[in-house]
Design an enzyme around this catalytic site. Structure first.
Site, PDB file in Angstrom:
ATOM      1  N   HIS A 193      -3.049  87.665  28.704  1.00  0.00           N
ATOM      2  CA  HIS A 193      -3.900  87.605  29.886  1.00  0.00           C
ATOM      3  C   HIS A 193      -3.550  88.632  30.955  1.00  0.00           C
ATOM      4  O   HIS A 193      -4.414  89.048  31.712  1.00  0.00           O
ATOM      5  CB  HIS A 193      -3.983  86.184  30.431  1.00  0.00           C
ATOM      6  N   GLU A 435     -13.715  79.929  18.774  1.00  0.00           N
ATOM      7  CA  GLU A 435     -12.410  80.602  18.741  1.00  0.00           C
ATOM      8  C   GLU A 435     -11.437  79.868  17.833  1.00  0.00           C
ATOM      9  O   GLU A 435     -10.313  80.294  17.645  1.00  0.00           O
ATOM     10  CB  GLU A 435     -11.844  80.777  20.151  1.00  0.00           C
ATOM     11  N   ASP A 459      -8.624  84.508  20.439  1.00  0.00           N
ATOM     12  CA  ASP A 459      -8.038  83.342  19.785  1.00  0.00           C
ATOM     13  C   ASP A 459      -8.473  83.234  18.331  1.00  0.00           C
ATOM     14  O   ASP A 459      -7.673  82.905  17.468  1.00  0.00           O
ATOM     15  CB  ASP A 459      -8.421  82.062  20.547  1.00  0.00           C
ATOM     16  N   CYS A 506     -17.133  87.173  23.617  1.00  0.00           N
ATOM     17  CA  CYS A 506     -16.448  87.463  24.882  1.00  0.00           C
ATOM     18  C   CYS A 506     -14.979  87.775  24.670  1.00  0.00           C
ATOM     19  O   CYS A 506     -14.243  87.957  25.625  1.00  0.00           O
ATOM     20  CB  CYS A 506     -16.635  86.333  25.874  1.00  0.00           C
TER      21      CYS A 506
HETATM   22  C1  PEP Z   1     -10.903  84.534  23.449  1.00  0.00           C
HETATM   23  O1  PEP Z   1     -10.114  83.720  22.970  1.00  0.00           O
HETATM   24  O2  PEP Z   1     -11.369  85.492  22.807  1.00  0.00           O
HETATM   25  C2  PEP Z   1     -11.334  84.408  24.844  1.00  0.00           C
HETATM   26  C3  PEP Z   1     -12.285  85.164  25.328  1.00  0.00           C
HETATM   27  O3  PEP Z   1     -10.694  83.488  25.619  1.00  0.00           O
HETATM   28  P1  PEP Z   1      -9.258  83.725  26.281  1.00  0.00           P
HETATM   29  O4  PEP Z   1      -8.881  85.163  26.069  1.00  0.00           O
HETATM   30  O5  PEP Z   1      -9.377  83.374  27.716  1.00  0.00           O
HETATM   31  O6  PEP Z   1      -8.399  82.780  25.514  1.00  0.00           O
HETATM   32 MG    MG Z   2      -9.670  81.928  24.031  1.00  0.00          MG
END
Ligand code: PEP
Ligand code: MG
Length: 579
Positions: A193, A435, A459, A506
């Site tokens: 993140h 995911e 994920d 996403c």
């Molecule tokens: C993902 O897992 O691709 C996602 C967009 O969620 P995060 O990165 O917040 O886990």
């Molecule tokens: Mg995710």
């Protein structure tokens, strides 16, 4: 110790920077517990340390207020209250006097006691958070006693490159991009993140270098080439000039892309897709609009919780959602309900340590368990729904029954609001993130009940490949173009289309320039990425034909066995399109 040469890492956020190093390392706060004779001297030392800590916290607070805003500065207000709390410090003084203990040991004993006491109040988030404050503040006083300098990212006020073993999302949030020209860490991957936040802050970043912290000294000038993922440690004048030129070339390319800011996202043969952006806070909307995104494909609401000293109230959340929806007008805004857990923690929601946080108590699992906090979020969302084109999305759905429970709660809250006379939109789409492989495999069943899918490849890839997204030792298994992943994606997209629904993506893969041609060919409807990747992706899509990409994707899914084969196929197709 300085090293010659270069260090490689994972390019996490594009750009080039040349600046002195700011080492953000954990200081050594170890000390001996000793008996003292002159207790007055010891009390005096403590008082001086408190004065110094107070002045440091005040400075940090003022800078944080100016550069990051009132909200981010709040935590330092709380720290000031703690450092000036007579009850706490009087106990330390008493201990020094009664036990003839040195100030360091007395401070540690008292603060440990308070921290343990507050941390044990499990259902009192306010007290939990006080525990975090006391820990933070007593470390600062201890550092002052020991004469050790504590690094504080919020106070950086000259151009630097931040070097750290790791950056937590909250460290990253404190970085001011006017001064922090880049950051480089030992650990982490492209989808951790802090990397994602670096992209939204537009700070060039390289993560997962394994060794950077031990290879540089404070103040040493280095070059960060976050296009290639390498750090040049002791650049010569010629290298500095070479990279200055490379930086301006990159700048020129960005100006080229900038011309597409109001252009539609459409292939050469006229197939339109939606190029949306991911955001973490309402402030990020500025970048979304500047980069001409067609909508917001992922609003990670957990940052609202992480930026706050306590659970954000329904009204605070309502304001945030309303702001985002209003600024986007009639463009779609996918708001994901909070995804705490994994690498995202809340100081006021203590969760037990887990062996596998990414496989643990996270996201919808917490929301369905702690329905009080989930309901607050749903109420805020539905109240905001009349201010724009809201789409609600649940994260980490593994089973249909989880989705049904979450959806039912949403319907209950809607009925409750309507009964209260609150206006709620009737056209809010409700979707899920794909995911978890289980959900991808059963996408044809989910597709009958959801309004849309958004594939979270960060994920989905870590779970499909069984490779922790935070662990740089296995980062080679983060393989977006692995035919296994492409096959799952194809099944998800096809399933949604069979039911007249749409699929977005996403995860970081959506903005990956090698993946985009494949995803186009697989029929992806919406691509949601860091705002800073939107224009270069629009530029790439404009050069491609949908029909060619369909053939490419079919070949990749049916004939390829390895990532390398897929990459070669894409490179060939893109070169042909650009010829
Ligand atoms: C993902 O897992 O691709 C996602 C967009 O969620 P995060 O990165 O917040 O886990
Ligand atoms: Mg995710």
């Amino acid at each position: 110790m300085s090293n010659m040469g270069k260090i490689k890492g994972i390019a996490a956020s594009d750009g080039i920077a040349i600046a002195p190093v700011y080492l953000l390392t954990e200081p050594d706060l170890s000390f001996e517990k000793v008996a003292v004779n002159d207790v007055d001297h010891e009390v005096n030392r403590l008082e001086q340390a408190i004065v110094q800590a107070t002045s440091e916290i005040t400075t940090i607070r003022d800078i944080a207020k100016q550069t990051l805003g009132q909200e981010e500065a709040q935590v330092f207000e709380a720290h000031l209250l703690v450092v000036q709390d007579p009850e706490l410090m009087d106990q330390v003084k008493t201990l020094i006097k009664d036990e003839k203990m040195n100030a360091e040991a007395a401070l540690k004993q008292v603060s440990d006691m308070f921290v343990a006491m507050f941390a044990a109040m499990e259902d009192n988030p306010y007290m939990q958070e006080r525990a975090a404050d006391i820990k933070d503040v007593s470390e600062r006083v201890l550092a002052a006693l020991l004469g050790v300098k504590l690094p504080s990212p919020a106070t950086i006020a000259e151009e630097v490159i931040v070097i750290a073993y790791d950056l937590t999302p909250s460290d990253t949030a404190q970085l001011n991009k006017d001064y922090v020209k880049a950051f480089v860490t030992n650990i982490g991957g492209r989808t951790s993140h802090s990397a994602i936040m670096a992209r939204s802050l537009e700070i060039p970043a390289i993560v997962g270098t394994k060794t950077i912290v031990d290879s540089v000294e404070d103040g040493q000038v280095i070059i960060v080439d976050a296009l290639e993922g390498q750090v040049i440690l002791n650049p010569t004048q010629a290298e500095i000039e070479e990279y200055q030129a490379k930086a301006s070339e990159y700048q020129a390319l960005r100006q080229e892309w900038a011309k597409l800011v109001s252009a539609p996202s459409v292939t050469k043969d006229g197939h339109r897709v939606e190029l949306a952006a991911n955001i973490g806070t309402p402030k990020d909307v500025t970048g979304v609009l500047e980069n001409g995104a067609d909508g917001i494909g992922l609003y990670r609401t957990e940052f609202l919780y992480m930026d706050s000293v306590d659970f954000p109230s329904e009204d605070d959340q309502f304001q945030a959602y309303k702001t985002v929806l209003e600024s986007m007008g009639d463009k779609g805004v996918v708001v994901r309900t909070m995804d705490i857990g994994g690498d995202k923690k809340l100081p006021y929601l203590p969760l037990p340590e887990e062996l596998n946080p990414f496989l643990g108590y996270r996201a919808i699992r917490i929301s369905l368990d702690r329905q009080d906090m989930f309901k607050t979020q749903l109420r805020a969302l539905l109240r905001a729904s009349v201010y724009g084109n809201l789409r609600i999305m649940f994260p980490m759905i593994a089973t249909l029954s989880e989705f049904r429970k979450a959806k039912q709660l949403l319907l209950d809250i809607k009925a409750e609001l309507v009964a209260e006379g609150v206006e709620v939109s009737d056209s809010v789409q409700v979707g899920i993130m794909i995911e978890i492989p289980a959900a991808a495999v059963l996408a044809h069943q989910f597709a009958k009940e959801v309004d849309f899918f958004s594939i979270g490849t960060n994920d989905l890839i870590q779970y499909t490949m069984a490779a922790d997204r935070m662990n740089e030792r296995v980062s080679y298994l983060y393989q977006p173009y692995n035919p296994s992943i492409l096959t799952l994606i194809k099944h998800v997209i096809d399933s949604s289309h069979a039911e007249g629904k749409w699929t977005g993506m996403c995860g970081e893969m959506a903005g990956d320039q090698t993946a985009v041609p494949l995803l186009l060919g697989l029929g992806l409807d919406e691509f949601s990425m860091s705002a800073t990747s939107v224009l270069k992706t629009r530029s790439l899509i404009a050069k491609l034909n949908l029909t060619d990409m369909q053939r490419l994707a079919e070949k990749a899914v049916n004939d390829c066995q390895t990532v390398e084969e897929v990459q070669a196929l894409v490179a060939e197709a893109v070169a042909k399109a650009q010829a």
